[in-house]
Design a protein around this motif. Structure first.
Motif, mmCIF file in Angstrom:
data_model
loop_
_atom_site.group_PDB
_atom_site.id
_atom_site.type_symbol
_atom_site.label_atom_id
_atom_site.label_comp_id
_atom_site.label_asym_id
_atom_site.label_seq_id
_atom_site.Cartn_x
_atom_site.Cartn_y
_atom_site.Cartn_z
ATOM 1 N N LEU A 1 37.493 16.693 -33.452
ATOM 2 C CA LEU A 1 37.862 18.105 -33.521
ATOM 3 C C LEU A 1 37.985 18.552 -34.972
ATOM 4 C CD1 LEU A 1 38.615 20.753 -32.270
ATOM 5 C CD2 LEU A 1 40.965 19.915 -31.975
ATOM 6 N N HIS A 2 38.573 17.721 -35.812
ATOM 7 C CA HIS A 2 38.667 18.072 -37.238
ATOM 8 C C HIS A 2 37.274 18.255 -37.835
ATOM 9 C CE1 HIS A 2 38.401 16.923 -41.513
ATOM 10 N NE2 HIS A 2 39.458 17.714 -41.624
ATOM 11 N N ASP A 3 36.350 17.340 -37.507
ATOM 12 C CA ASP A 3 34.998 17.430 -38.057
ATOM 13 C C ASP A 3 34.303 18.705 -37.604
ATOM 14 O OD1 ASP A 3 35.443 15.043 -39.291
ATOM 15 O OD2 ASP A 3 34.215 13.841 -37.921
ATOM 16 N N TRP A 4 34.490 19.065 -36.337
ATOM 17 C CA TRP A 4 33.870 20.309 -35.855
ATOM 18 C C TRP A 4 34.443 21.519 -36.591
ATOM 19 C CZ3 TRP A 4 34.848 18.835 -30.050
ATOM 20 C CH2 TRP A 4 33.930 17.856 -29.662
ATOM 21 N N LEU A 5 35.753 21.549 -36.727
ATOM 22 C CA LEU A 5 36.389 22.682 -37.408
ATOM 23 C C LEU A 5 35.970 22.755 -38.875
ATOM 24 C CD1 LEU A 5 39.990 22.350 -35.910
ATOM 25 C CD2 LEU A 5 38.337 24.160 -35.397
ATOM 26 N N ALA A 6 35.825 21.592 -39.501
ATOM 27 C CA ALA A 6 35.473 21.558 -40.927
ATOM 28 C C ALA A 6 34.039 21.986 -41.175
ATOM 29 C CB ALA A 6 35.700 20.154 -41.483
ATOM 30 N N ARG A 7 33.219 22.000 -40.138
ATOM 31 C CA ARG A 7 31.812 22.395 -40.302
ATOM 32 C C ARG A 7 31.565 23.833 -39.872
ATOM 33 N NH1 ARG A 7 28.876 17.449 -37.394
ATOM 34 N NH2 ARG A 7 26.980 18.672 -37.777
ATOM 35 N N GLU A 8 32.629 24.559 -39.616
ATOM 36 C CA GLU A 8 32.480 25.977 -39.312
ATOM 37 C C GLU A 8 32.022 26.719 -40.569
ATOM 38 O OE1 GLU A 8 33.974 28.273 -36.081
ATOM 39 O OE2 GLU A 8 32.242 26.945 -36.148
ATOM 40 N N PRO A 9 31.031 27.587 -40.472
ATOM 41 C CA PRO A 9 30.551 28.303 -41.666
ATOM 42 C C PRO A 9 31.554 29.354 -42.127
ATOM 43 C CG PRO A 9 29.388 29.047 -39.709
ATOM 44 C CD PRO A 9 30.237 27.896 -39.281
ATOM 45 N N LEU A 10 31.742 29.426 -43.427
ATOM 46 C CA LEU A 10 32.656 30.405 -44.011
ATOM 47 C C LEU A 10 31.976 31.764 -44.055
ATOM 48 C CD1 LEU A 10 35.519 30.177 -45.310
ATOM 49 C CD2 LEU A 10 34.356 30.180 -47.520
ATOM 50 N N GLY A 11 32.737 32.800 -43.800
ATOM 51 C CA GLY A 11 32.198 34.147 -43.928
ATOM 52 C C GLY A 11 31.447 34.641 -42.713
ATOM 53 N N GLN A 12 31.395 33.855 -41.634
ATOM 54 C CA GLN A 12 30.751 34.307 -40.407
ATOM 55 C C GLN A 12 31.798 34.422 -39.301
ATOM 56 O OE1 GLN A 12 27.348 31.947 -39.308
ATOM 57 N NE2 GLN A 12 26.641 31.754 -41.420
#
Length: 709
Positions: free
Chosen positions: A426-437
């Motif tokens: 879950l941490h890895d998925w959240l950390a790969r969320e694109p910024l600004g979208q």
């Protein structure tokens, strides 16, 4: 040395080292040859002769060495017929005997042909018996070599019957037209001495002529060029896919039906070498499975094998690959989804699931039952799915569907993984969320479905805090953290100031009150510190963004400014932080500031401009900022004393400007008139102070307007 040819008083001859020598009328060798002489018929004739003699010597040495390695013997007549052969055989240590044993039944042997040239040279060539007479005719008409003798050698041909060299292969494919095929190959550049040079423009010109004069030979020439380019490698390999595709197109245009197994082997070879264009594969699928056609199981297997072998990297996928395979599978009356699953079973371990920027392929390949079948055949596919982030799939909805259909979500929600693995994923998925979208709502929903498992594992979940090491910066989902806390999920200790993510990247939409997050003293403290740090500009300065350079008081906004109010500022803790900070800014005004201090007070309001417009309305603050005497601060910072009226008059002629260039000549004249006698360095200092004052006046005017109701 051969015969000497005369050209307008000059001579040209071939010496014993096979060098073309030109001499002037006095017999002196020319170092530079005139163009007319170099292009004369005699010179070109000798260069053709030189090519034949040098190639013959090289080929004789190569064959002799191969016979020596194999321990083979050759007939003595070969050495006696040609000094080139005698030297090559002696150098290689090949035994020459009177007679060789009779060849085995069906074995192809070479025949020796001895030719003589008008210049006095002789050579003996070893040829395929079936095509020797065609070479005789060509050598006589094109190269001036006349046949004088022939004898059987008993030497086995160095190639299998099915692997004839070109152009013999071309002649064998066109019985009754062998001489015409050989003439076409010679015109193109093939001879007993070698193949054409790989100059693409020249090759394409020859192909264009061939398409007009002898189109029936075109597929074979294109295939041979494709093979040569593939073997040559380097930049020439780039031409191979094009020649291969053109060969197949030429076959279709001429309604030629090559052997299916041979053709599929060609596709497989070029696929192995990364030289098979997607267009060629698509055309092959269309050719195999037109409407109403029947495809054999073996053809289907070979087609799928070509698809598999073609994929070396994710870039080798193409959007219609799964559709092509399904089309051929249906024509073979096979299960189309099983075929796609078999394709994925081969390529996923090598390139990964949903790899590359080919979302259309993956969406198409995984839309049916292929994924479920793939999981049955290859259970580790579940872990491939778990490694995907929402952005890896064609859409977030598709990602969520893959988790559900593959059984990966079920594995996460039950005790199917080691404790802590669910939190890590879950941490890895959240950390790969694109910024600004826009946030991925599906990820939020999946995270909440994992809450019972996370709580049961009791391994603290780390939120995706900003990590300066890899330079990755993801949104910080405070609302998700709030809801996870409500469900008893332990969260790891936050870093100082929550890693300074920036208020605009703190997500609170789904839980704006943050009740449970603020009830946790660790998060309440660091959230307040993070907001306070950004409002004070500490986070900006820590990131290398000085106010004086990037946040200019006379601007309405800057790059990175809050154009809109961050959601966290609308929360109770956000409003409290804003109110406290505004009180501190007013207190700084009251304590007395110099001009630079005023800039530092005004500049943060530029950064948070959108929030000032919406949330910070304070009439008392308006009165305090409106009362700031900027001219007095300017007078205190000028390098010399000056009368206030004169300075006010000078500033009234100036307009807000960035401090990035020297004053204009006109402004310099006015400064000299107002502050006479200053050296250049102090003039520059005075201009900077005056310009900063004008900028602060504009900044205060804007701020007063924003703080007013």
């Amino acid at each position: 040395m051969g015969r000497c040819h005369e050209v307008d008083g000059y001579t040209v001859e071939l010496d014993d080292d096979f060098q073309v020598v030109h001499r002037n009328p006095r017999g002196k060798r020319l170092q530079q040859v005139p163009e007319w002489l170099a292009d004369s018929q005699s010179t070109r004739r000798l260069y053709r002769l030189r090519r034949a003699l040098t190639a013959h010597r090289e080929q004789a040495r190569a064959l002799a060495e191969s016979w020596a390695d194999a321990g083979a013997r050759v007939p003595r007549a070969l050495a006696e017929s040609d000094i080139v052969w005698r030297e090559a055989l002696d150098d290689a240590g090949v035994e020459a005997v009177a007679d060789l044993p009779a060849p085995e039944a069906g074995e192809t042997t070479l025949i020796a042909r001895t030719y003589v040239h008008p210049d006095g040279h002789t050579m003996t060539l070893l040829l395929n018996t079936a095509f020797a007479r065609h070479w005789d005719a060509l050598l006589a008409s094109r190269e001036e070599w006349e046949l004088t003798d022939t004898f059987a050698t008993g030497i086995p041909a160095p190639w299998a019957e099915a692997e004839l060299p070109f152009p013999e292969r071309l002649m064998a494919a066109h019985p009754g037209q062998e001489q015409e095929a050989l003439e076409a190959a010679y015109t193109f550049g093939w001879s007993l001495w070698g193949s054409p040079s790989l100059y693409k423009s020249l090759l394409d010109d020859h192909l264009e002529d061939l398409a007009t004069t002898a189109p029936r030979f075109l597929p074979a020439f294109l295939d041979e060029l494709a093979d040569i380019c593939l073997k040559e490698g380097g930049k020439h390999k780039e031409y191979a896919p094009g020649y291969f595709t053109r060969a197949r197109n030429a076959e279709r245009e001429q309604h030629t039906k090559p052997d299916e197994r041979w053709l599929d082997a060609r596709y497989a070879t070029f696929a192995d070498h990364g030289a098979l264009a997607a267009g060629a594969v698509r055309a092959r699928a269309k050719e195999l499975a037109p409407k109403g056609a029947a495809v054999s199981p073996d053809q289907l297997r070979r087609f799928r094998d070509v698809l598999v072998r073609r994929v070396h990297t994710p870039d080798d996928l193409y959007p219609g690959m799964a559709a092509d395979l399904r089309k051929v599978a249906r024509a073979a009356k096979a299960n189309a989804e099983s075929e796609v699953a078999a394709l994925l079973e081969d390529i996923v371990p090598r390139i990964g699931l949903c790899a590359g920027d080919v979302h259309k392929f993956w969406a198409d390949a995984l839309k049916g039952k292929a994924l479920e079948l793939l999981v049955e055949q290859r259970p580790e596919t579940v872990h491939d799915v778990l490694r995907l982030a929402p952005g890896d799939a064609s859409s977030a909805q598709e990602w969520q569907s893959l988790l559900q259909r593959s059984g990966a979500l079920a594995l996460l929600t039950r005790a199917g993984l080691p404790a802590g693995e669910t939190a890590r994923l879950l941490h890895d998925w959240l950390a790969r969320e694109p910024l600004g979208q826009a946030r991925t709502e599906e990820l939020y929903d999946v995270a909440m479905s994992l809450a019972p498992r996370l709580a049961a594992d009791a391994v603290p979940l780390r939120l995706p805090y900003r990590d300066p090491a890899p330079g990755w910066w993801a949104p910080l989902p405070l609302d998700l953290a709030d809801e996870l806390l409500e469900h008893g999920v332990p969260l790891a200790d936050p870093p100082p100031k929550l890693g300074s993510p920036g208020a605009g990247h703190m997500l609170v939409d789904r839980r704006p009150h943050l009740t449970h997050l603020l009830a946790d003293p660790r998060f309440a403290r660091e959230l307040r510190n993070a907001l306070d740090s950004e409002l004070e500009g500490v986070a900006l300065r820590d990131g290398g963004v000085p106010y004086r350079h990037h946040y200019r008081p006379h601007h309405a906004a800057e790059q990175g400014s809050w154009r809109h109010t961050p959601g966290v500022c609308r929360t109770d803790v956000g409003r409290e932080a804003l109110s406290t900070w505004l009180d501190r800014q007013r207190e700084r005004l009251r304590t007395g500031l110099d001009l630079n201090g005023l800039v530092r007070v005004i500049a943060p309001f530029v950064h948070i401009g959108g929030t000032v417009d919406e949330l910070l309305k304070d009439e008392a603050a308006v009165r305090e900022f409106a009362a700031v005497d900027v001219v007095a601060l300017v007078l205190a910072d000028l390098p010399t004393e000056a009368a206030r009226p004169a300075v006010e008059a000078l500033m009234s002629t100036m307009r807000p400007e960035n401090l990035i260039r020297w004053p204009t000549p006109t402004l310099r004249t006015r400064i000299d008139a107002t502050l006479p006698g200053l050296p250049d360095a102090q003039v520059a200092q005075a201009w900077e102070v005056l310009q900063t004052g004008v900028n602060c006046q504009e900044g205060l005017r804007r701020l007063v307007g924003r703080l007013s109701d």
